[in-house]
Design a protein around this motif. Structure first.
Motif, mmCIF file in Angstrom:
data_model
loop_
_atom_site.group_PDB
_atom_site.id
_atom_site.type_symbol
_atom_site.label_atom_id
_atom_site.label_comp_id
_atom_site.label_asym_id
_atom_site.label_seq_id
_atom_site.Cartn_x
_atom_site.Cartn_y
_atom_site.Cartn_z
ATOM 1 N N ASP A 6 1.275 -0.763 -0.488
ATOM 2 C CA ASP A 6 -0.127 0.441 -0.168
ATOM 3 C C ASP A 6 1.194 1.152 0.195
ATOM 4 O O ASP A 6 1.873 1.095 -0.104
ATOM 5 C CB ASP A 6 -1.203 -0.245 0.967
ATOM 6 C CG ASP A 6 0.034 -0.151 2.776
ATOM 7 O OD1 ASP A 6 1.132 0.118 2.475
ATOM 8 O OD2 ASP A 6 -0.917 -0.418 3.820
ATOM 9 N N ASP A 7 -0.079 2.975 -0.359
ATOM 10 C CA ASP A 7 0.588 3.498 0.393
ATOM 11 C C ASP A 7 2.078 3.840 1.026
ATOM 12 O O ASP A 7 3.347 4.143 1.086
ATOM 13 C CB ASP A 7 0.161 5.196 0.308
ATOM 14 C CG ASP A 7 -0.541 5.118 -1.378
ATOM 15 O OD1 ASP A 7 -0.067 4.225 -2.393
ATOM 16 O OD2 ASP A 7 -1.432 5.688 -1.585
ATOM 17 N N ASP A 8 2.200 3.767 2.233
ATOM 18 C CA ASP A 8 2.302 2.982 3.556
ATOM 19 C C ASP A 8 3.829 2.411 3.506
ATOM 20 O O ASP A 8 4.684 2.461 3.652
ATOM 21 C CB ASP A 8 1.838 3.356 4.983
ATOM 22 C CG ASP A 8 0.850 4.252 5.321
ATOM 23 O OD1 ASP A 8 1.147 5.587 4.740
ATOM 24 O OD2 ASP A 8 -0.196 4.202 5.903
ATOM 25 N N ASP A 10 4.902 1.191 0.501
ATOM 26 C CA ASP A 10 5.595 1.910 -0.459
ATOM 27 C C ASP A 10 6.950 2.468 0.310
ATOM 28 O O ASP A 10 7.907 2.928 -0.118
ATOM 29 C CB ASP A 10 5.037 2.867 -1.667
ATOM 30 C CG ASP A 10 4.348 1.228 -2.405
ATOM 31 O OD1 ASP A 10 4.288 0.074 -2.310
ATOM 32 O OD2 ASP A 10 3.046 1.867 -3.085
ATOM 33 N N GLU A 11 6.303 3.988 0.578
ATOM 34 C CA GLU A 11 7.226 4.774 1.451
ATOM 35 C C GLU A 11 7.552 3.985 2.237
ATOM 36 O O GLU A 11 9.163 4.626 2.557
ATOM 37 C CB GLU A 11 6.301 5.354 2.332
ATOM 38 C CG GLU A 11 7.357 6.562 2.279
ATOM 39 C CD GLU A 11 7.594 7.847 1.236
ATOM 40 O OE1 GLU A 11 8.753 9.529 2.005
ATOM 41 O OE2 GLU A 11 7.641 7.688 0.690
ATOM 42 N N GLY A 98 -0.690 12.954 4.389
ATOM 43 C CA GLY A 98 0.272 12.329 4.453
ATOM 44 C C GLY A 98 1.784 12.748 4.900
ATOM 45 O O GLY A 98 1.607 13.155 6.497
ATOM 46 N N GLN A 117 8.668 12.296 -1.645
ATOM 47 C CA GLN A 117 7.540 12.672 -2.111
ATOM 48 C C GLN A 117 6.853 11.648 -0.760
ATOM 49 O O GLN A 117 6.529 10.364 -0.323
ATOM 50 C CB GLN A 117 7.095 11.034 -3.256
ATOM 51 C CG GLN A 117 8.672 11.794 -4.753
ATOM 52 C CD GLN A 117 7.439 13.164 -4.905
ATOM 53 O OE1 GLN A 117 6.447 13.190 -5.420
ATOM 54 N NE2 GLN A 117 8.538 13.859 -5.371
ATOM 55 N N THR A 119 3.618 10.422 1.843
ATOM 56 C CA THR A 119 2.286 9.369 0.977
ATOM 57 C C THR A 119 1.500 9.831 1.384
ATOM 58 O O THR A 119 1.502 10.544 2.330
ATOM 59 C CB THR A 119 3.272 8.005 1.673
ATOM 60 O OG1 THR A 119 4.376 8.024 1.877
ATOM 61 C CG2 THR A 119 1.744 6.766 2.103
ATOM 62 N N HIS A 120 0.197 9.622 0.570
ATOM 63 C CA HIS A 120 -1.043 10.553 1.224
ATOM 64 C C HIS A 120 -2.221 8.781 1.616
ATOM 65 O O HIS A 120 -2.095 8.147 0.106
ATOM 66 C CB HIS A 120 -1.900 10.894 -0.333
ATOM 67 C CG HIS A 120 -0.751 12.204 -0.642
ATOM 68 N ND1 HIS A 120 -0.642 13.604 0.090
ATOM 69 C CD2 HIS A 120 -0.119 12.644 -1.205
ATOM 70 C CE1 HIS A 120 -0.009 14.464 -0.355
ATOM 71 N NE2 HIS A 120 0.380 13.958 -1.525
ATOM 72 N N ARG A 121 -2.469 8.585 2.731
ATOM 73 C CA ARG A 121 -3.351 7.729 2.457
ATOM 74 C C ARG A 121 -5.142 8.245 2.684
ATOM 75 O O ARG A 121 -5.667 9.439 2.398
ATOM 76 C CB ARG A 121 -3.397 7.591 4.087
ATOM 77 C CG ARG A 121 -2.676 6.673 4.473
ATOM 78 C CD ARG A 121 -2.251 6.438 5.948
ATOM 79 N NE ARG A 121 -3.293 5.708 6.044
ATOM 80 C CZ ARG A 121 -4.500 5.163 7.007
ATOM 81 N NH1 ARG A 121 -4.091 6.186 7.994
ATOM 82 N NH2 ARG A 121 -5.222 4.784 7.171
#
Length: 122
Positions: A6-8, A10-11, A98, A117, A119-121
């Protein structure tokens, strides 16, 4: 090290690949946006009591409060912090925007200083 897809995750993966020791505390910045300065300042006062170092800055269409805290950046810790900050921000008409971190390590610092970059949830 495995991270959720997920985005988190990935970061976190980018931070780890940058050379950070993910088992050690590192500064993590959470960004919360507000329509007015009063809400941002009130929120900053609250999160300071929770162990964050807040910084309020004007933006084009409101104010941004960056909340920095040292923590071991696990997926669970990041999601928990985001959930708590988002819930607290609602009382001041704020929205969690984020998070990000420069990590803690030479390669991570060099890489993220050039192109971080957030991250946006959803």
């Amino acid at each position: 090290m495995n991270f959720p897809d997920d985005d988190d995750g990935d970061e976190l993966r980018r931070i780890a690949e940058g050379g950070s020791d993910m088992g050690k505390p590192m500064p993590v910045d959470f960004t919360v946006v507000f329509p007015d300065r009063k809400g941002a300042d009130s929120f900053a006062g609250l999160v300071k009591t929770l162990g964050y170092a807040p910084l309020v800055e004007p933006e084009d269409d409101g104010f941004c409060c960056t909340c920095t805290r040292e923590l071991i950046a696990t997926h669970a810790a990041i999601v928990d912090a985001q959930d708590k900050l988002a819930a607290a921000a609602e009382a001041f008409e704020g929205i969690l925007d984020g998070w990000g971190s420069f990590g803690k390590g030479r390669r991570a610092t060099d890489r993220f200083a050039r192109a971080r970059q957030p991250t946006h949830r959803a």
